[in-house]
Design a protein around this motif. Structure first.
Motif, PDB file in Angstrom:
ATOM      1  N   THR A 193      73.332  18.299  81.471  1.00  0.00           N
ATOM      2  CA  THR A 193      72.395  17.415  82.166  1.00  0.00           C
ATOM      3  C   THR A 193      71.898  18.111  83.422  1.00  0.00           C
ATOM      4  O   THR A 193      72.667  18.781  84.118  1.00  0.00           O
ATOM      5  CB  THR A 193      73.064  16.082  82.546  1.00  0.00           C
ATOM      6  OG1 THR A 193      74.213  16.339  83.366  1.00  0.00           O
ATOM      7  CG2 THR A 193      73.489  15.323  81.303  1.00  0.00           C
ATOM      8  N   LEU A 194      70.622  17.946  83.702  1.00  0.00           N
ATOM      9  CA  LEU A 194      70.005  18.563  84.872  1.00  0.00           C
ATOM     10  C   LEU A 194      69.245  17.505  85.664  1.00  0.00           C
ATOM     11  O   LEU A 194      68.621  16.615  85.082  1.00  0.00           O
ATOM     12  CB  LEU A 194      69.040  19.681  84.461  1.00  0.00           C
ATOM     13  CG  LEU A 194      69.649  20.953  83.864  1.00  0.00           C
ATOM     14  CD1 LEU A 194      68.546  21.888  83.401  1.00  0.00           C
ATOM     15  CD2 LEU A 194      70.540  21.651  84.870  1.00  0.00           C
TER      16      LEU A 194
ATOM     17  N   VAL B 117      67.418  21.461  89.989  1.00  0.00           N
ATOM     18  CA  VAL B 117      66.618  22.564  89.446  1.00  0.00           C
ATOM     19  C   VAL B 117      65.740  23.177  90.534  1.00  0.00           C
ATOM     20  O   VAL B 117      65.571  24.399  90.599  1.00  0.00           O
ATOM     21  CB  VAL B 117      65.761  22.072  88.269  1.00  0.00           C
ATOM     22  CG1 VAL B 117      64.857  23.187  87.757  1.00  0.00           C
ATOM     23  CG2 VAL B 117      66.654  21.564  87.143  1.00  0.00           C
ATOM     24  N   LYS B 118      65.186  22.343  91.406  1.00  0.00           N
ATOM     25  CA  LYS B 118      64.393  22.870  92.516  1.00  0.00           C
ATOM     26  C   LYS B 118      65.262  23.713  93.445  1.00  0.00           C
ATOM     27  O   LYS B 118      64.812  24.732  93.983  1.00  0.00           O
ATOM     28  CB  LYS B 118      63.750  21.718  93.280  1.00  0.00           C
ATOM     29  CG  LYS B 118      62.677  20.975  92.485  1.00  0.00           C
ATOM     30  CD  LYS B 118      62.090  19.829  93.293  1.00  0.00           C
ATOM     31  CE  LYS B 118      61.024  19.083  92.490  1.00  0.00           C
ATOM     32  NZ  LYS B 118      60.465  17.933  93.253  1.00  0.00           N
TER      33      LYS B 118
ATOM     34  N   ALA C 159      63.390  25.356  82.648  1.00  0.00           N
ATOM     35  CA  ALA C 159      64.253  24.184  82.499  1.00  0.00           C
ATOM     36  C   ALA C 159      63.534  22.911  82.932  1.00  0.00           C
ATOM     37  O   ALA C 159      63.740  21.840  82.354  1.00  0.00           O
ATOM     38  CB  ALA C 159      65.532  24.375  83.306  1.00  0.00           C
ATOM     39  N   MET C 160      62.689  23.020  83.947  1.00  0.00           N
ATOM     40  CA  MET C 160      61.939  21.854  84.413  1.00  0.00           C
ATOM     41  C   MET C 160      60.951  21.379  83.351  1.00  0.00           C
ATOM     42  O   MET C 160      60.760  20.173  83.146  1.00  0.00           O
ATOM     43  CB  MET C 160      61.197  22.204  85.703  1.00  0.00           C
ATOM     44  CG  MET C 160      60.487  21.032  86.357  1.00  0.00           C
ATOM     45  SD  MET C 160      61.616  19.854  87.122  1.00  0.00           S
ATOM     46  CE  MET C 160      62.128  20.806  88.559  1.00  0.00           C
TER      47      MET C 160
ATOM     48  N   VAL D  48      68.664  23.441  78.742  1.00  0.00           N
ATOM     49  CA  VAL D  48      68.640  24.514  77.749  1.00  0.00           C
ATOM     50  C   VAL D  48      69.733  24.313  76.706  1.00  0.00           C
ATOM     51  O   VAL D  48      69.670  24.878  75.616  1.00  0.00           O
ATOM     52  CB  VAL D  48      68.801  25.875  78.458  1.00  0.00           C
ATOM     53  CG1 VAL D  48      70.198  26.029  79.018  1.00  0.00           C
ATOM     54  CG2 VAL D  48      68.484  27.026  77.520  1.00  0.00           C
ATOM     55  N   HIS D  49      70.726  23.496  77.029  1.00  0.00           N
ATOM     56  CA  HIS D  49      71.823  23.250  76.096  1.00  0.00           C
ATOM     57  C   HIS D  49      71.316  22.723  74.754  1.00  0.00           C
ATOM     58  O   HIS D  49      71.927  22.969  73.716  1.00  0.00           O
ATOM     59  CB  HIS D  49      72.798  22.253  76.720  1.00  0.00           C
ATOM     60  CG  HIS D  49      73.930  21.864  75.824  1.00  0.00           C
ATOM     61  ND1 HIS D  49      75.026  22.668  75.626  1.00  0.00           N
ATOM     62  CD2 HIS D  49      74.120  20.771  75.055  1.00  0.00           C
ATOM     63  CE1 HIS D  49      75.854  22.077  74.780  1.00  0.00           C
ATOM     64  NE2 HIS D  49      75.337  20.922  74.421  1.00  0.00           N
ATOM     65  N   TYR D  50      70.202  22.000  74.768  1.00  0.00           N
ATOM     66  CA  TYR D  50      69.666  21.424  73.534  1.00  0.00           C
ATOM     67  C   TYR D  50      68.622  22.320  72.876  1.00  0.00           C
ATOM     68  O   TYR D  50      68.025  21.924  71.876  1.00  0.00           O
ATOM     69  CB  TYR D  50      69.046  20.055  73.843  1.00  0.00           C
ATOM     70  CG  TYR D  50      70.032  19.093  74.456  1.00  0.00           C
ATOM     71  CD1 TYR D  50      70.991  18.462  73.674  1.00  0.00           C
ATOM     72  CD2 TYR D  50      70.015  18.845  75.827  1.00  0.00           C
ATOM     73  CE1 TYR D  50      71.904  17.593  74.240  1.00  0.00           C
ATOM     74  CE2 TYR D  50      70.929  17.971  76.403  1.00  0.00           C
ATOM     75  CZ  TYR D  50      71.870  17.354  75.603  1.00  0.00           C
ATOM     76  OH  TYR D  50      72.780  16.492  76.159  1.00  0.00           O
TER      77      TYR D  50
END
Length: 259
Positions: A161-162, A167-168, A204-205, A210-212
């Motif tokens: 989860t992100l 992420v920023k 990623a944003m 990326v896990h999925y």
């Protein structure tokens, strides 16, 4: 450097602590890490001559000897023979929970200080989990901090989860991390693949965790199907027959087998 789409291999030869990030634009499975990338260390005579041309890192400049040859001073990021052996011994002895990683110890040769045959996921595990632990006692504090921050960057980036705020923060952190690495390693280390790390938080944003999206589950399943092949002239038939047999046995054991 080629972007490898399938199972990758990593070799660790020599003494230079070099990290290569190959084609990391889409998923982190393409990261490759080693004491020398593909058996080609980046700390070469040409790299030292570049330092002289740029007039930086004077302590690493080549020294001319009376016989006309040159002496390459040892850099702070190089490991001695005993340190390389201890590094390999650590990888050979480490244990993981079931399904967390493959058996990395079978890829390690402590006597020759070599690592070969690692899969892309193994490199992923070494960078994020093992390198910060084992390298701490071998390198100066500033080098360890830079490598530890790099490992932590990829660890946070690959979470299931992100959050947008996190992420920023990663976008700002990777810029500082690469600046720290530029103060340590020679300019030859920094090619376009290293620069790609700058764009990973934006990936990623836009694409989500990326896990999925990475290929590890598919690669493992393809390796399982590959093991089903007994007749190379009929690989599809072997896979289909073995897969159906396994499904039938699983169904029988779960629903038809009574005590």
């Amino acid at each position: 450097m080629m972007i490898l789409c399938g199972i990758q291999q990593m070799e660790m030869r020599g003494k230079h602590l070099i990290m290569r990030m190959n084609g990391f634009a889409n998923d982190p499975r393409n990261i490759r890490l080693g004491l020398a990338a593909d058996g080609k260390p980046k700390d070469t005579i040409t790299a030292r001559l570049d330092l002289e041309d740029l007039n930086i890192k004077k302590e690493l400049h080549l020294k001319r000897l009376p016989d006309g040859s040159y002496l390459m001073p040892q850099a702070c990021y190089t490991l001695s023979k005993d340190e390389r052996m201890e590094f390999c011994d650590f990888l050979k002895a480490v244990k993981f929970p079931d399904g967390f990683a493959s058996n990395i110890s079978r890829c390690v040769n402590s006597n020759d200080s070599q690592i070969s045959g690692l899969k892309s996921h193994d490199c992923h595990i070494i960078l994020q989990r093992l390198l910060p632990v084992v390298i701490r006692k071998f390198v100066p504090k500033d080098i360890f901090q830079a490598l530890d921050e790099l490992a932590n960057f990829f660890k946070r980036l690959c979470c299931k989860t992100l959050k947008k705020e996190a992420v920023k923060g990663l976008q700002d952190d990777i810029v500082i991390i690469l600046c720290k690495l530029e103060k340590i390693f020679p300019p030859a280390f920094f090619d376009v693949m290293v620069h790609l790390a700058i764009h990973l938080p934006r990936e990623a944003m836009l694409g989500g965790p990326v896990h999925y999206r990475w290929m590890y589950p598919i690669e493992r399943f393809l390796a399982k199907l590959k093991a089903y092949v007994r007749n190379k002239a009929r690989p599809e038939g072997c896979i289909a027959e073995t897969y159906i047999s396994n499904e039938c046995l699983m169904f029988y054991s779960m629903y038809l087998l009574w005590d």
